[in-house]
Design a protein around this motif. Structure first.
Motif, PDB file in Angstrom:
ATOM      1  N   ALA A 252       0.448  -1.208   0.213  1.00  0.00           N
ATOM      2  CA  ALA A 252      -0.139  -0.083   0.557  1.00  0.00           C
ATOM      3  C   ALA A 252       0.675   1.147   0.068  1.00  0.00           C
ATOM      4  O   ALA A 252       2.198   1.612   0.324  1.00  0.00           O
ATOM      5  CB  ALA A 252      -0.967  -0.093   1.422  1.00  0.00           C
ATOM      6  N   THR A 253       0.612   2.378  -0.627  1.00  0.00           N
ATOM      7  CA  THR A 253       0.480   3.994  -0.139  1.00  0.00           C
ATOM      8  C   THR A 253      -0.124   4.597   0.977  1.00  0.00           C
ATOM      9  O   THR A 253      -0.723   4.928   1.269  1.00  0.00           O
ATOM     10  CB  THR A 253       0.407   4.425  -1.185  1.00  0.00           C
ATOM     11  N   VAL A 254       0.980   4.932   2.012  1.00  0.00           N
ATOM     12  CA  VAL A 254       0.522   5.564   3.410  1.00  0.00           C
ATOM     13  C   VAL A 254       0.871   7.158   2.923  1.00  0.00           C
ATOM     14  O   VAL A 254       2.618   6.864   2.516  1.00  0.00           O
ATOM     15  CB  VAL A 254       0.431   5.468   4.352  1.00  0.00           C
ATOM     16  N   VAL A 255       0.253   8.139   2.984  1.00  0.00           N
ATOM     17  CA  VAL A 255       0.780   9.964   3.438  1.00  0.00           C
ATOM     18  C   VAL A 255       0.443   9.565   4.739  1.00  0.00           C
ATOM     19  O   VAL A 255      -0.816   9.619   4.916  1.00  0.00           O
ATOM     20  CB  VAL A 255      -0.541  10.036   2.247  1.00  0.00           C
ATOM     21  N   PHE A 256       0.810  10.715   5.188  1.00  0.00           N
ATOM     22  CA  PHE A 256       0.925  10.840   6.576  1.00  0.00           C
ATOM     23  C   PHE A 256       1.319  12.154   7.090  1.00  0.00           C
ATOM     24  O   PHE A 256       2.253  13.118   6.252  1.00  0.00           O
ATOM     25  CB  PHE A 256       0.757   9.860   7.549  1.00  0.00           C
TER      26      PHE A 256
END
Length: 558
Positions: free
Chosen positions: A167-171
């Protein structure tokens, strides 16, 4: 999207060119008011850019900065509803709900009303609703804020698991040490620009990076979605230099060597820690490479295989654009929409906001419908009274959900479908009221005309009464939708507009509602039953057109 303000007035993002490959952890930094939350909402599909485009957005879950705890659900009930909206069946939604509540130490609150939860526990529910979906794009806006130490550690592990799963996680997080050493790419927002900055480890040093030099056949393009979001530099000979975190170098090499046509690796060496400023274009349009080799064309979304790409975004306070939510692979979109309608209906029922319009309609019927009156007159009266009640219900449904909770659902299915689900919920409630009112009139009314001698056949009268109620419910839904968010955001203007629009719907000759009611009243005078088929078709077309219009506005004017 509502207008927001930064320290210098309404903020704007310009020239934000961003590619988010799978298996990548991305941090977004910036001072307050620079547009971090805006960028995350764009990536989550809650808002749309006024210029440019978003392509390839996979299955998405979103954790807002502030999550409302006043929803009329238990913690477990809310999570099960959201699990169904994300495409899970009920049994799987319950299983994942129990699992994540236990992971965050909140299993004992599964049956606790959310209004009674503390701020920290409410934040655990907000995080759990995103993680139970196992999304391919996870967007976290200050998700760690308010969590205790154990819950923060659990969220750290969950983020690592999602990235490892592809997955791609942006935070965004106020703590600069958050996920230090695990972040693949860091972007900083300032003065409306998005730039890449060197990523630091927990000790403050830049993590090791590798420079890969490769050359492909003539007109070859790089594989899409390279792990680690490598910085790409091209030379005039057709070669490329890719700078990527050392943890992703093996995956990038494998992708280049197995590409068709394959790439030839000409060099491999440690890279300097500086990230070239060309990693993110700062003009309003993408910057073309100096090489004549054409840039890769973003592939369509395939459930998370291709990551997310945002090109040429120009984002002022209000945005416009279509829904771009992509459903779970194998899960019919209609089933997820039906789950959203069920959630909206449960929210309306549990909030008890329906009591006022329903009790008013009951009083209206009790006063105006007496036993022994001509049945067609009473059916027309009941249908006409349903029009304002439906408009009221519609306004309640489109405004009942707190903005943060609405954003969570919009990330899963898109803001247009969330708005459409609210309208369907209001229409469904109005149709139930209309059916009950029609049955009540048929049971108490006299099957005679106004002269008390002409017999009126009950089956055609029942059909005419039901269709008139449907017609008024459809027109009432259209009126309520046009006099509420997203068309009119201010409550005062909404209320002021509703009354005259309702009057126009009842007295204007071309109104389907007037034609249906008038047909019943005039039919009672001569004992003729006029079934309002044409009026019902017109009402259906009107309601459908207003639903499409307001749903599209919901994608741009939240």
């Amino acid at each position: 999207m509502g207008r927001r303000y930064g320290p210098r007035g309404p903020w704007v993002l310009r020239g934000a060119d961003l590619v988010l490959p799978p298996r990548t952890l991305v941090r977004v930094e910036g001072a307050n008011g620079t547009g971090k939350s805006t960028l995350l909402r764009l990536l989550a599909g809650i808002d749309a850019p006024t210029e440019g485009r978003l392509t390839g957005r996979p299955r998405t879950a979103y954790v807002p900065e502030r999550f409302p705890g006043a929803l009329p659900f238990t913690a477990g009930g809310y999570l099960v509803h959201l699990g169904r909206v994300h495409g899970l069946d009920t049994a799987e939604a319950v299983r994942r709900t129990d699992r994540w509540l236990a992971c965050f130490g909140a299993a004992g609150y599964a049956r606790t009303p959310m209004a009674r939860l503390s701020k920290g526990t409410s934040q655990k529910i907000a995080v759990a609703q995103a993680l139970l979906a196992e999304p391919d794009l996870l967007v976290l806006d200050e998700a760690w804020t308010g969590l205790d130490a154990a819950a923060r550690d659990e969220l750290d592990r969950a983020v690592a698991e999602r990235v490892a799963a592809g997955a791609t996680v942006v935070f965004v997080d106020h703590d600069p040490r958050r996920q230090a050493g695990a972040v693949d790419v860091t972007y900083r927002l300032g003065d409306g620009r998005l730039v890449a900055v060197p990523t630091r480890t927990a000790s403050g040093a830049a993590p090791p990076r590798v420079r890969i030099e490769a050359k492909g056949p003539t007109a070859a393009v790089l594989p899409s979605g390279l792990p680690g979001a490598p910085v790409v530099e091209r030379d005039t000979s057709g070669g490329v230099r890719l700078t990527v975190a050392a943890t992703h170098s093996d995956d990038v090499l494998r992708a280049l060597l197995t590409a068709r046509p394959g790439w030839h690796i000409t060099g491999l060496a440690p890279a300097r820690t500086r990230v070239p400023s060309t990693a993110v274009a700062t003009s309003a349009a993408p910057v073309p490479p100096p090489s004549p080799t054409p840039p890769p064309t973003p592939a369509p979304a395939r459930g998370g295989e291709d990551g997310v790409s945002a090109a040429g975004a120009d984002v002022p306070g209000r945005t416009r654009g279509p829904d771009r939510a992509v459903p779970f692979a194998g899960v019919p979109r209609g089933r997820r929409f039906a789950a959203l309608v069920r959630c909206q209906a449960a929210l309306l029922a549990r909030s008890q906001r329906w009591l006022a319009p329903v009790l008013l309609y009951a009083a209206f019927l009790a006063i105006g419908v007496q036993a022994g009156q001509p049945v067609l007159d009473s059916l027309g009266y009941a249908a006409a009274g349903l029009l304002p009640v439906t408009a009221w219900l519609t306004r309640l449904c489109v405004t009942q959900e707190p903005p943060a909770a609405r954003a969570v659902a919009a990330a899963a299915l898109g803001p247009a479908r969330v708005h459409a689900a609210a309208l369907v919920t209001a229409l469904g409630g109005a149709l139930v009221l209309g059916a009950v009112a029609t049955a009540f009139v048929l049971l108490t009314g006299e099957p005679l005309g106004n002269d008390r001698t002409t017999a009126v056949p009950l089956p055609p009268a029942a059909l005419a009464g039901l269709l008139a109620a449907v017609c008024c419910a459809l027109v009432g839904t259209a009126v309520g939708a046009l006099c509420a968010r997203p068309v009119l955001h201010r409550r005062g203007w909404s209320l002021a507009a509703t009354v005259p629009v309702l009057l126009l719907a009842l007295v204007t000759d071309g109104s389907p509602a007037k034609r249906a009611v008038t047909g019943l009243v005039t039919g009672s005078r001569d004992g003729t039953v006029r079934v309002p088929l044409l009026a019902s078709a017109g009402a259906l077309l009107l309601a459908a057109a207003v639903t499409v219009l307001t749903a599209r506005l919901a994608s741009s004017r939240e």
